[in-house]
Design a protein around this motif. Structure first.
Motif, PDB file in Angstrom:
ATOM      1  N   MET A 189       1.956 -28.016 -58.514  1.00  0.00           N
ATOM      2  CA  MET A 189       1.074 -27.898 -57.364  1.00  0.00           C
ATOM      3  C   MET A 189       0.269 -26.600 -57.490  1.00  0.00           C
ATOM      4  N   ASN A 190      -1.018 -26.680 -57.199  1.00  0.00           N
ATOM      5  CA  ASN A 190      -1.886 -25.516 -57.321  1.00  0.00           C
ATOM      6  C   ASN A 190      -1.693 -24.537 -56.181  1.00  0.00           C
ATOM      7  N   ARG A 191      -1.834 -23.265 -56.519  1.00  0.00           N
ATOM      8  CA  ARG A 191      -1.838 -22.221 -55.501  1.00  0.00           C
ATOM      9  C   ARG A 191      -3.285 -21.916 -55.144  1.00  0.00           C
ATOM     10  N   GLU A 192      -3.496 -21.664 -53.859  1.00  0.00           N
ATOM     11  CA  GLU A 192      -4.841 -21.373 -53.380  1.00  0.00           C
ATOM     12  C   GLU A 192      -4.797 -20.097 -52.553  1.00  0.00           C
ATOM     13  N   ARG A 193      -5.617 -19.128 -52.931  1.00  0.00           N
ATOM     14  CA  ARG A 193      -5.674 -17.864 -52.204  1.00  0.00           C
ATOM     15  C   ARG A 193      -6.729 -17.920 -51.123  1.00  0.00           C
ATOM     16  N   ILE A 194      -6.342 -17.483 -49.921  1.00  0.00           N
ATOM     17  CA  ILE A 194      -7.235 -17.526 -48.762  1.00  0.00           C
ATOM     18  C   ILE A 194      -7.356 -16.119 -48.193  1.00  0.00           C
ATOM     19  N   LEU A 195      -8.585 -15.692 -47.951  1.00  0.00           N
ATOM     20  CA  LEU A 195      -8.878 -14.393 -47.349  1.00  0.00           C
ATOM     21  C   LEU A 195      -9.330 -14.610 -45.916  1.00  0.00           C
ATOM     22  N   GLY A 196      -8.636 -13.992 -44.977  1.00  0.00           N
ATOM     23  CA  GLY A 196      -9.034 -14.014 -43.579  1.00  0.00           C
ATOM     24  C   GLY A 196      -9.672 -12.691 -43.202  1.00  0.00           C
ATOM     25  N   ILE A 197     -10.701 -12.748 -42.378  1.00  0.00           N
ATOM     26  CA  ILE A 197     -11.422 -11.544 -41.947  1.00  0.00           C
ATOM     27  C   ILE A 197     -11.482 -11.505 -40.423  1.00  0.00           C
ATOM     28  N   ASP A 198     -11.096 -10.363 -39.848  1.00  0.00           N
ATOM     29  CA  ASP A 198     -11.258 -10.090 -38.419  1.00  0.00           C
ATOM     30  C   ASP A 198     -12.313  -8.996 -38.316  1.00  0.00           C
ATOM     31  N   PRO A 199     -13.576  -9.366 -38.062  1.00  0.00           N
ATOM     32  CA  PRO A 199     -14.669  -8.395 -38.132  1.00  0.00           C
ATOM     33  C   PRO A 199     -14.676  -7.385 -36.994  1.00  0.00           C
ATOM     34  N   GLY A 200     -15.089  -6.185 -37.326  1.00  0.00           N
ATOM     35  CA  GLY A 200     -15.268  -5.116 -36.351  1.00  0.00           C
ATOM     36  C   GLY A 200     -16.090  -4.014 -36.978  1.00  0.00           C
ATOM     37  N   LEU A 201     -16.891  -3.317 -36.197  1.00  0.00           N
ATOM     38  CA  LEU A 201     -17.723  -2.250 -36.754  1.00  0.00           C
ATOM     39  C   LEU A 201     -16.883  -1.032 -37.121  1.00  0.00           C
ATOM     40  N   ARG A 202     -15.968  -0.666 -36.261  1.00  0.00           N
ATOM     41  CA  ARG A 202     -15.092   0.476 -36.538  1.00  0.00           C
ATOM     42  C   ARG A 202     -14.021   0.093 -37.559  1.00  0.00           C
ATOM     43  N   THR A 203     -13.382  -1.055 -37.328  1.00  0.00           N
ATOM     44  CA  THR A 203     -12.292  -1.518 -38.192  1.00  0.00           C
ATOM     45  C   THR A 203     -12.417  -3.017 -38.415  1.00  0.00           C
ATOM     46  N   THR A 204     -12.492  -3.407 -39.675  1.00  0.00           N
ATOM     47  CA  THR A 204     -12.488  -4.815 -40.054  1.00  0.00           C
ATOM     48  C   THR A 204     -11.153  -5.098 -40.724  1.00  0.00           C
ATOM     49  N   GLY A 205     -10.395  -6.023 -40.136  1.00  0.00           N
ATOM     50  CA  GLY A 205      -9.110  -6.380 -40.723  1.00  0.00           C
ATOM     51  C   GLY A 205      -9.285  -7.440 -41.794  1.00  0.00           C
ATOM     52  N   PHE A 206      -8.415  -7.378 -42.828  1.00  0.00           N
ATOM     53  CA  PHE A 206      -8.404  -8.432 -43.832  1.00  0.00           C
ATOM     54  C   PHE A 206      -6.966  -8.842 -44.103  1.00  0.00           C
ATOM     55  N   GLY A 207      -6.789 -10.099 -44.453  1.00  0.00           N
ATOM     56  CA  GLY A 207      -5.475 -10.618 -44.786  1.00  0.00           C
ATOM     57  C   GLY A 207      -5.603 -11.666 -45.875  1.00  0.00           C
ATOM     58  N   VAL A 208      -4.775 -11.555 -46.894  1.00  0.00           N
ATOM     59  CA  VAL A 208      -4.814 -12.482 -48.018  1.00  0.00           C
ATOM     60  C   VAL A 208      -3.470 -13.196 -48.091  1.00  0.00           C
ATOM     61  N   SER A 267      -2.708  -7.237 -46.926  1.00  0.00           N
ATOM     62  CA  SER A 267      -3.488  -7.094 -45.696  1.00  0.00           C
ATOM     63  C   SER A 267      -3.808  -5.627 -45.498  1.00  0.00           C
ATOM     64  N   GLY A 268      -4.774  -5.382 -44.643  1.00  0.00           N
ATOM     65  CA  GLY A 268      -5.156  -4.009 -44.362  1.00  0.00           C
ATOM     66  C   GLY A 268      -6.420  -3.961 -43.540  1.00  0.00           C
ATOM     67  N   CYS A 269      -7.034  -2.788 -43.534  1.00  0.00           N
ATOM     68  CA  CYS A 269      -8.242  -2.569 -42.743  1.00  0.00           C
ATOM     69  C   CYS A 269      -9.289  -1.841 -43.556  1.00  0.00           C
ATOM     70  N   ILE A 270     -10.526  -2.180 -43.283  1.00  0.00           N
ATOM     71  CA  ILE A 270     -11.678  -1.474 -43.839  1.00  0.00           C
ATOM     72  C   ILE A 270     -12.273  -0.713 -42.668  1.00  0.00           C
ATOM     73  N   LYS A 271     -12.348   0.601 -42.791  1.00  0.00           N
ATOM     74  CA  LYS A 271     -12.816   1.430 -41.677  1.00  0.00           C
ATOM     75  C   LYS A 271     -14.132   2.095 -42.022  1.00  0.00           C
ATOM     76  N   SER A 272     -15.045   2.068 -41.040  1.00  0.00           N
ATOM     77  CA  SER A 272     -16.313   2.777 -41.207  1.00  0.00           C
ATOM     78  C   SER A 272     -16.253   4.068 -40.384  1.00  0.00           C
TER      79      SER A 272
END
Length: 189
Positions: free
Chosen positions: A1-20, A33-38
């Protein structure tokens, strides 16, 4: 069975969350998972560039094949809504630039898919993300929301997620194409 990677994004100007996550059949596995901060002191274009670069780096690092982004609704403050929409646009632009398909889900759809009801609070979402992915600790709220978005998308082929997942040129979206209907608020195969 194939594995499929999915990236989820919770957008925000100060903090954008990501989860894989990875999906193999019905099994979900946490990847990252983590956050991208501006920087709030930077001008808007620089902040958007930071978000674009951050999402691009996540794509390069984790190599997802599917992505899901939370849809933003109008807040009480129109200026905040506009800024959030621009942050969301920067994230989606990075995903599209990376050659990835983008699925979009409302917060209600994400909460229904993960918790079971659309009125769940952040703590309930975090708790279910921990349970569904068998995590040793509770991720931050932004990362948990992004993971929840990825989980919602992972279940898109199994009922609830199909409701918000439209196929271009198909009236009724993927549900109709897959032979499903909604009657009395229930999904019928």
């Amino acid at each position: 069975m194939n594995r499929e990677r999915i990236l989820g994004i919770d957008p925000g100007l100060r903090t954008t969350g990501f989860g894989v996550i990875e999906r193999q059949g019905r099994t979900l596995r946490y990847v990252a998972s983590g956050c991208i901060k501006s920087n709030a002191d930077d001008a808007l274009p620089a902040r958007l560039a930071t978000l674009f670069a951050g999402v691009s780096e996540v794509i390069a690092t984790y190599q997802p094949v599917q992505t899901a982004v939370e849809i933003v609704f109008v807040n009480v403050n129109p200026q905040s809504t506009l800024l959030l929409g621009q942050a969301r646009g920067a994230a989606i632009s990075a995903l599209v630039h990376g050659g990835l398909p983008v699925a979009e889900y409302t917060a209600l759809q994400v909460k229904q898919a993960v918790v079971g009801h659309g009125k769940a609070d952040k703590e309930q979402v975090q708790a279910m993300v921990v349970r569904l992915l068998n995590l040793p600790g509770v991720p931050g709220a932004d990362a948990a929301d992004a993971l929840a978005c990825a989980i919602c998308h992972a279940h898109a082929g199994e009922g609830l997620g199909l409701i918000g997942h439209k196929v271009a040129g198909t009236p009724g979206g993927k549900l109709k194409q897959a032979g499903y209907r909604i009657r009395g608020g229930r999904l019928i195969g």
